[in-house]
Design a protein around this motif. Sequence first.
Motif, mmCIF file in Angstrom:
data_model
loop_
_atom_site.group_PDB
_atom_site.id
_atom_site.type_symbol
_atom_site.label_atom_id
_atom_site.label_comp_id
_atom_site.label_asym_id
_atom_site.label_seq_id
_atom_site.Cartn_x
_atom_site.Cartn_y
_atom_site.Cartn_z
ATOM 1 N N SER A 176 24.151 53.098 105.396
ATOM 2 C CA SER A 176 24.512 52.154 104.120
ATOM 3 C C SER A 176 25.298 53.182 103.065
ATOM 4 N N ALA A 177 24.849 54.472 103.087
ATOM 5 C CA ALA A 177 25.580 55.317 102.022
ATOM 6 C C ALA A 177 27.045 55.389 102.613
ATOM 7 N N ARG B 177 34.513 57.599 89.453
ATOM 8 C CA ARG B 177 33.210 57.097 89.175
ATOM 9 C C ARG B 177 32.252 57.945 90.017
ATOM 10 N N ARG B 178 30.941 57.900 89.712
ATOM 11 C CA ARG B 178 29.987 58.573 90.685
ATOM 12 C C ARG B 178 29.073 57.691 91.042
ATOM 13 N N TRP B 179 28.320 58.024 92.093
ATOM 14 C CA TRP B 179 27.111 57.068 92.242
ATOM 15 C C TRP B 179 26.086 57.775 93.448
ATOM 16 N N THR B 180 25.157 57.054 93.717
ATOM 17 C CA THR B 180 24.168 57.636 94.560
ATOM 18 C C THR B 180 23.767 56.645 95.600
ATOM 19 N N ALA B 181 23.394 56.964 96.914
ATOM 20 C CA ALA B 181 23.306 55.786 97.973
ATOM 21 C C ALA B 181 22.469 56.740 99.021
ATOM 22 N N ALA B 182 21.134 55.987 99.126
ATOM 23 C CA ALA B 182 20.327 56.531 100.372
ATOM 24 C C ALA B 182 19.997 57.918 100.066
ATOM 25 N N GLY B 183 19.782 58.177 98.769
ATOM 26 C CA GLY B 183 19.513 59.784 98.296
ATOM 27 C C GLY B 183 20.709 60.660 98.712
ATOM 28 N N ALA C 73 22.852 66.270 96.152
ATOM 29 C CA ALA C 73 21.910 65.451 95.636
ATOM 30 C C ALA C 73 20.869 66.156 94.785
ATOM 31 N N GLU C 74 20.594 67.120 95.024
ATOM 32 C CA GLU C 74 19.450 68.068 94.373
ATOM 33 C C GLU C 74 20.028 68.587 93.093
ATOM 34 N N ASP C 75 21.085 68.827 92.708
ATOM 35 C CA ASP C 75 21.308 69.657 91.568
ATOM 36 C C ASP C 75 23.051 69.215 91.291
ATOM 37 N N GLU C 76 23.165 68.567 90.255
ATOM 38 C CA GLU C 76 24.544 68.110 89.892
ATOM 39 C C GLU C 76 25.413 69.236 89.420
ATOM 40 N N ASP C 77 24.666 70.366 88.758
ATOM 41 C CA ASP C 77 25.313 71.371 88.224
ATOM 42 C C ASP C 77 25.631 72.690 89.314
ATOM 43 N N ALA C 78 25.078 72.413 90.477
ATOM 44 C CA ALA C 78 25.122 73.379 91.613
ATOM 45 C C ALA C 78 26.595 73.775 91.689
ATOM 46 N N ASP C 79 26.972 74.950 91.874
ATOM 47 C CA ASP C 79 28.272 75.549 91.826
ATOM 48 C C ASP C 79 28.020 77.008 92.281
#
Length: 221
Positions: free
Chosen positions: A45-46, A200-206, A153-159
């Motif tokens: 689905s994602a 755009r940004r989105w999440t789906a199925a984790g 998906a765990e950390d949007e600032d991960a770099d």
Amino acid sequence: MTATAWRADPYTEALRTGRGPLFLRRRDGWLLPLEVERWCERPDSADLTVLRRCQGSVLDIGCGPGRLVVALLARGRRALGIDVSPEAVARTLRAGGTALLRSVFEPVPDEGGWGTALLIDGNIGIGGDPAALLRRAAEVTAPGAVLIAETSAEDEDADERVEVSVVNGSGERGAPFPWARLGARALCGHAAGAGWTPARRWTAAGRSFVELRGPSQRRGA
């Protein structure tokens, strides 16, 4: 080194069988699970949220066993997968997809003409230099193209840029290679320097995704 690492036995064997466990292992022992079983199945689905946002012809960078390429072709889109793993390319071809044994940093067919570039399943990490990868994606795509990347998906600032190896559940390990892990916010920060604009940004199925848009004209045009 990266191409050699992805041709190492743990990764090749996992793709051949369609089963893990498989991980990216950092030098300090940190492990990132690789979802081999999901990669070898039909789009979930994602993935479908990604496929719906593709425009024009699609270049899947690091296509793995080719589930997205096959699905795009079934939808009537022109699509090509590129991967440095011979087994990934072979599996894509067996599934009815189109794929080439190629790094994105090598010349690709229709250079500068692709309507969409995909960096899914963590492939924003390819080469360990996201800025260079984003610049290269801008070169292979057409003006106004779409780039869709899957981010942490765990950390949007991960770099982070790290050296990793592919390792299986028995501890067999491939050659080390550079990799990067990016969250959505960090990716958007890198995008501008390569000419991409976050759309755009989105999440789906984790899972977490970012859509970027390229400029309507090439720099210097």
